[in-house]
Design a protein around this motif. Structure first.
Motif, PDB file in Angstrom:
ATOM      1  N   ASP A 238      -8.972  -1.475   5.719  1.00 35.83           N
ATOM      2  CA  ASP A 238      -9.964  -2.378   5.128  1.00 35.83           C
ATOM      3  C   ASP A 238     -10.611  -1.744   3.893  1.00 35.83           C
TER       4      ASP A 238
ATOM      5  N   SER B  63      -3.024   4.027  -2.746  1.00 32.05           N
ATOM      6  CA  SER B  63      -4.100   3.131  -2.326  1.00 32.05           C
ATOM      7  C   SER B  63      -5.209   3.907  -1.639  1.00 32.05           C
TER       8      SER B  63
ATOM      9  N   ASP C  52      -8.191  -1.954   1.037  1.00 32.56           N
ATOM     10  CA  ASP C  52      -8.109  -3.322   0.515  1.00 32.56           C
ATOM     11  C   ASP C  52      -9.344  -3.681  -0.306  1.00 32.56           C
ATOM     12  N   ALA C  53     -10.510  -3.256   0.170  1.00 30.85           N
ATOM     13  CA  ALA C  53     -11.745  -3.540  -0.556  1.00 30.85           C
ATOM     14  C   ALA C  53     -11.742  -2.841  -1.916  1.00 30.85           C
ATOM     15  N   SER C  54     -11.224  -1.629  -1.956  1.00 29.06           N
ATOM     16  CA  SER C  54     -11.152  -0.883  -3.206  1.00 29.06           C
ATOM     17  C   SER C  54     -10.145  -1.526  -4.152  1.00 29.06           C
ATOM     18  N   ALA C  55      -9.032  -1.988  -3.594  1.00 26.52           N
ATOM     19  CA  ALA C  55      -8.022  -2.636  -4.416  1.00 26.52           C
ATOM     20  C   ALA C  55      -8.566  -3.908  -5.041  1.00 26.52           C
ATOM     21  N   SER C  56      -9.383  -4.643  -4.286  1.00 22.52           N
ATOM     22  CA  SER C  56      -9.892  -5.920  -4.782  1.00 22.52           C
ATOM     23  C   SER C  56     -10.889  -5.735  -5.922  1.00 22.52           C
ATOM     24  N   THR C  57     -11.488  -4.528  -5.972  1.00 23.04           N
ATOM     25  CA  THR C  57     -12.437  -4.262  -7.062  1.00 23.04           C
ATOM     26  C   THR C  57     -11.801  -3.459  -8.186  1.00 23.04           C
TER      27      THR C  57
ATOM     28  N   ARG D 247       0.816  -1.206   0.000  1.00 22.38           N
ATOM     29  CA  ARG D 247       0.000   0.000   0.000  1.00 22.38           C
ATOM     30  C   ARG D 247       0.862   1.273   0.000  1.00 22.38           C
TER      31      ARG D 247
ATOM     32  N   ALA E 260      -3.035  -1.032  -5.346  1.00 18.74           N
ATOM     33  CA  ALA E 260      -2.906  -2.102  -4.357  1.00 18.74           C
ATOM     34  C   ALA E 260      -1.905  -1.768  -3.301  1.00 18.74           C
TER      35      ALA E 260
END
Length: 375
Positions: free
Chosen positions: A362, A225, A365-370, A184, A375
């Motif tokens: 969190d 990030s 991370d949620a934004s990175a996963s979408t 990050r 990241a």
């Protein structure tokens, strides 16, 4: 009580703009007249962190706890590169300090940092006056009472003044991640950021601290990030450049704000801010988390607040101050942004709200996963 020259006592006075006079003894850096907006802070410890907090720019800090300086000071507990407050008022400055971490005494620190102070003041009377009538301009020093009164009445206070530009870092710098394996990158906009905030953010990634005037385009070009909006001093209405930047970042990546950052985020979504009568300054403010109904004891330092009645329909108030119902937090889920008025990093103060940094991680991370942020 010692003055700047060792054992000599230099008498002085504090005069408020309303004509109230308090007699005392000068400490720290001696100057004929020091002016600022007089506020009070209720912390029982952490005086070094309070004095070195950039959010106190333009203000004179009154400590309500009567005995200040008993455990000394050290190089580790500074919250900024120096000090930005206009002065310090105490009832009793400790004659001797004792602590295994102490490297010097408070009086010497004030002198070395160029911060004037006055001791022997009836801080109970002064605090009651501020509580009943609001934060008030004041002046103290060795000048005559008439000179101090004139200086106090000429002091503009913090309304309508851009203090952010006096405390922000002139150039960007990096705080390395605590975990070298973290991928990050967090951009922290420095409106007067405390060091311990950067330390908390570094638990979750590399922190790139940028000046308050950095544009949204320049921040997005860093492919972060998430973006953090820091604490800082003064009137949020006087930092329109910061509001413009935040508006350019909303919806682009996760945003988390604290204190002034909370107020600026609120202004960026269309809400108004107001000045409180005497602000919130201390380490014992009860705040209710409206999302889970928990009560948190928090550290606070602000004179302005968000007018909750002006929040747009897409924003939700998440925290409220139980002392006076002031808005203590908001979130805008559609824009992946949230903020709080209090200080979850503490220093000084309780750590009840430290979980908010984890929530920011969190969200990143949620934004990175979408695929909506780096990241």
């Amino acid at each position: 009580m010692t003055g700047k020259t060792g054992n000599a006592v230099t008498e002085g006075a504090l005069v408020l703009a309303d004509g109230s006079v308090f007699e005392g003894e000068l400490i720290g850096a001696h100057v004929p007249v020091s002016t600022g907006e007089v506020v009070f802070n209720t912390v029982l410890s952490g005086y070094q962190e309070v004095i070195s907090d950039p959010s106190y720019a333009g203000q004179i800090i009154t400590f309500t706890y009567p005995h200040i300086g008993n455990y000394g000071i050290n190089a580790t507990d500074f919250e900024s590169v120096g000090t930005f407050c206009r002065g310090v008022i105490v009832r009793d400055l400790a004659r001797r300090h004792s602590n295994f971490r102490a490297q010097s005494d408070l009086g010497s620190m004030l002198f070395q940092q160029g911060v004037p102070g006055i001791a022997g003041i009836d801080t109970r009377r002064l605090t009651r006056l501020i509580r009943d009538h609001g934060a008030v301009p004041g002046a103290f020093g060795s000048a005559s009472e008439s000179e101090l009164l004139a200086a106090a009445q000429a002091e503009p206070g913090t309304d309508g003044v851009d203090l952010v530009k006096t405390v922000t870092t002139p150039v960007g710098y990096t705080v390395q991640a605590t975990d070298p394996a973290s991928r990050r990158t967090i951009v922290a906009i420095d409106f007067g950021m405390k060091r311990n905030i950067a330390n908390n953010l570094a638990r979750f990634g590399r922190v790139e601290v940028v000046p308050a005037t950095t544009s949204a385009g320049d921040i997005l070009a860093m492919d972060p990030s998430g973006v953090f909006l820091s604490n800082g001093p003064g009137d949020p209405a006087m930092s329109p450049y910061a509001v413009d930047t935040i508006q350019g970042l909303l919806g682009e990546l996760p945003i988390f704000g604290i204190c002034l950052g909370h107020q600026l985020l609120s202004r960026a979504i269309g809400a108004d801010t107001v000045k409180l009568p005497f602000g919130h300054h201390g380490g014992n403010h009860p705040v209710k988390n409206l999302l889970d109904q928990r009560i948190e004891i928090t550290s606070q330092n602000h004179n302005f607040a968000v007018d909750a009645s002006t929040l747009p329909s897409n924003a939700e108030m998440t925290h409220i101050n139980l002392n006076d119902d002031v808005c203590e937090g908001i979130r805008v889920e559609s824009e992946r942004a949230f903020s709080v008025q209090h200080h979850p990093e503490a220093n000084p103060g309780p750590h009840d709200a430290n979980y908010l940094f984890d929530q920011f991680a969190d969200l990143m991370d949620a934004s990175a996963s979408t695929g909506k942020a780096g990241a």
